[in-house]
Motif scaffolding. Structure first.
Motif, PDB file in Angstrom:
ATOM      1  N   VAL A   1     123.531 -15.156  69.589  1.00 44.64           N
ATOM      2  CA  VAL A   1     122.697 -15.544  68.455  1.00 44.64           C
ATOM      3  C   VAL A   1     122.949 -17.033  68.241  1.00 44.64           C
ATOM      4  CG1 VAL A   1     122.169 -15.167  66.025  1.00 44.64           C
ATOM      5  CG2 VAL A   1     122.894 -13.239  67.459  1.00 44.64           C
ATOM      6  N   GLY A   2     122.040 -17.867  68.725  1.00 50.36           N
ATOM      7  CA  GLY A   2     122.283 -19.298  68.706  1.00 50.36           C
ATOM      8  C   GLY A   2     123.314 -19.684  69.750  1.00 50.36           C
TER       9      GLY A   2
ATOM     10  N   GLY B   1     117.893  -8.562  72.265  1.00 53.25           N
ATOM     11  CA  GLY B   1     117.370  -9.912  72.371  1.00 53.25           C
ATOM     12  C   GLY B   1     116.395 -10.274  71.271  1.00 53.25           C
ATOM     13  N   ALA B   2     115.577  -9.302  70.822  1.00 56.16           N
ATOM     14  CA  ALA B   2     114.620  -9.573  69.752  1.00 56.16           C
ATOM     15  C   ALA B   2     115.358  -9.903  68.464  1.00 56.16           C
ATOM     16  CB  ALA B   2     113.696  -8.375  69.559  1.00 56.16           C
ATOM     17  N   LEU B   3     116.433  -9.193  68.199  1.00 57.62           N
ATOM     18  CA  LEU B   3     117.228  -9.463  67.009  1.00 57.62           C
ATOM     19  C   LEU B   3     117.859 -10.847  67.089  1.00 57.62           C
ATOM     20  CD1 LEU B   3     118.597  -8.596  64.362  1.00 57.62           C
ATOM     21  CD2 LEU B   3     120.428  -7.580  65.754  1.00 57.62           C
TER      22      LEU B   3
ATOM     23  N   GLU C   1     118.092 -16.386  64.723  1.00 60.82           N
ATOM     24  CA  GLU C   1     118.195 -17.821  64.970  1.00 60.82           C
ATOM     25  C   GLU C   1     117.194 -18.626  64.142  1.00 60.82           C
ATOM     26  OE1 GLU C   1     119.479 -17.421  69.689  1.00 60.82           O
ATOM     27  OE2 GLU C   1     117.479 -18.089  69.123  1.00 60.82           O
ATOM     28  N   LEU C   2     116.126 -17.975  63.682  1.00 52.34           N
ATOM     29  CA  LEU C   2     115.048 -18.699  63.021  1.00 52.34           C
ATOM     30  C   LEU C   2     115.484 -19.190  61.642  1.00 52.34           C
ATOM     31  CD1 LEU C   2     112.076 -16.304  63.869  1.00 52.34           C
ATOM     32  CD2 LEU C   2     112.608 -18.498  64.948  1.00 52.34           C
TER      33      LEU C   2
ATOM     34  N   GLU D   1     119.462 -24.518  59.517  1.00 52.37           N
ATOM     35  CA  GLU D   1     118.608 -24.691  60.693  1.00 52.37           C
ATOM     36  C   GLU D   1     119.375 -24.468  61.997  1.00 52.37           C
ATOM     37  OE1 GLU D   1     114.870 -27.635  60.093  1.00 52.37           O
ATOM     38  OE2 GLU D   1     116.820 -28.577  60.252  1.00 52.37           O
ATOM     39  N   GLY D   2     120.464 -25.180  62.177  1.00 56.57           N
ATOM     40  CA  GLY D   2     121.249 -25.036  63.388  1.00 56.57           C
ATOM     41  C   GLY D   2     120.585 -25.592  64.620  1.00 56.57           C
TER      42      GLY D   2
END
Length: 254
Positions: A107-108, A124-126, A131-132, A191-192
């Protein structure tokens, strides 16, 4: 007389993403390259559905059907890149954990020299969803910089900042401690972007010498030792991610 139609299942990109192979975007690239097969036939169209009992292959290897959503906390040490393959041949997180975990996606990311909390999941969808920026999850870091920060400049980051044409969202940065020429900060953002903390600090004239992520959303690094890996209990996932943590639906019968 009524009949019950057999469900079409999931689109192949979603199915492979849930199986932890890659993000949906990357799966679509795999489809374009012709490396995905469904029941022995090459699949090129993303609007292809996978049903119970179908056999899916990627690059000639059979992919196991998606498991329930699982997630791990990993204390990434410095010196590893967060990618499955590195063109420069540097050691990767996934090579390091290959014997300990099923196929997972991060995740990121954390860059080569950064350390701390990295979330890993088989969904992967999660991973993409979390990340958004719209998800609103706070990323919190402990950051050691060389130099004495200007308090006013740090506070101004709460309004966001533009650096070389790139707009960064609001950042909270507070001084924790100073010792000699080094200062420890707590930095929080939502944001990251790639190397965001390092670039913003450099813009303020501060060189980052250590960067540790201590939290990502509700998940904390806590006392997890460097290099340690720990699965997040299903109960906690259900509490924090109720929709994502639900088990895959069982196939219906006629």
């Amino acid at each position: 007389m009524t009949t019950t139609e057999e469900p079409r299942g999931d689109r192949i990109a979603k199915w492979l993403s849930r199986a932890g192979i890659a993000s949906r975007r990357d799966v679509e690239q795999m489809l374009a390259e012709g490396t995905v097969r469904l029941n022995g036939k090459v699949v090129t169209h993303p609007a292809t559905f996978v049903s119970a009992g179908d056999v899916v292959q990627v690059a000639g290897k059979v992919v196991e059907p998606p498991d329930r959503t699982r997630m791990w906390r990993y204390h990434k040490p410095p010196g590893l890149v967060t990618t499955h393959k590195d063109p420069e041949g540097r050691p990767t997180v996934f090579e390091k954990l290959r014997q300990q975990l099923p196929r997972v996606i991060s995740v990121g990311r954390l860059d080569l020299n950064s350390e701390g909390l990295l979330l890993l999941t088989n969904d992967g969808a999660l991973a993409r969803q979390l990340e958004l920026p719209s998800t609103g999850w706070l990323r919190r870091y402990r950051v050691r910089v060389f130099g004495t920060p200007n308090e006013g400049a740090l506070k101004s980051l709460a309004r966001g900042i533009t650096i070389e044409g790139v707009r960064y969202g609001p950042i909270e940065a507070d001084v924790d401690a100073q010792k000699g020429d080094n200062t420890w900060l707590t930095v929080s953002l939502r944001e990251g972007r790639n190397r965001e903390v390092r670039r913003v600090m450099a813009h303020l004239g501060l060189a980052v010498s250590r960067l540790i992520r201590v939290a990502y959303g509700p998940f904390q690094l806590g006392m997890l030792e460097r290099g340690g890996i720990e699965e997040i209990p299903p109960r906690v996932l259900r509490e924090q991610l109720p929709a994502a943590a639900a088990p895959p639906p069982a196939p219906r019968r006629r």
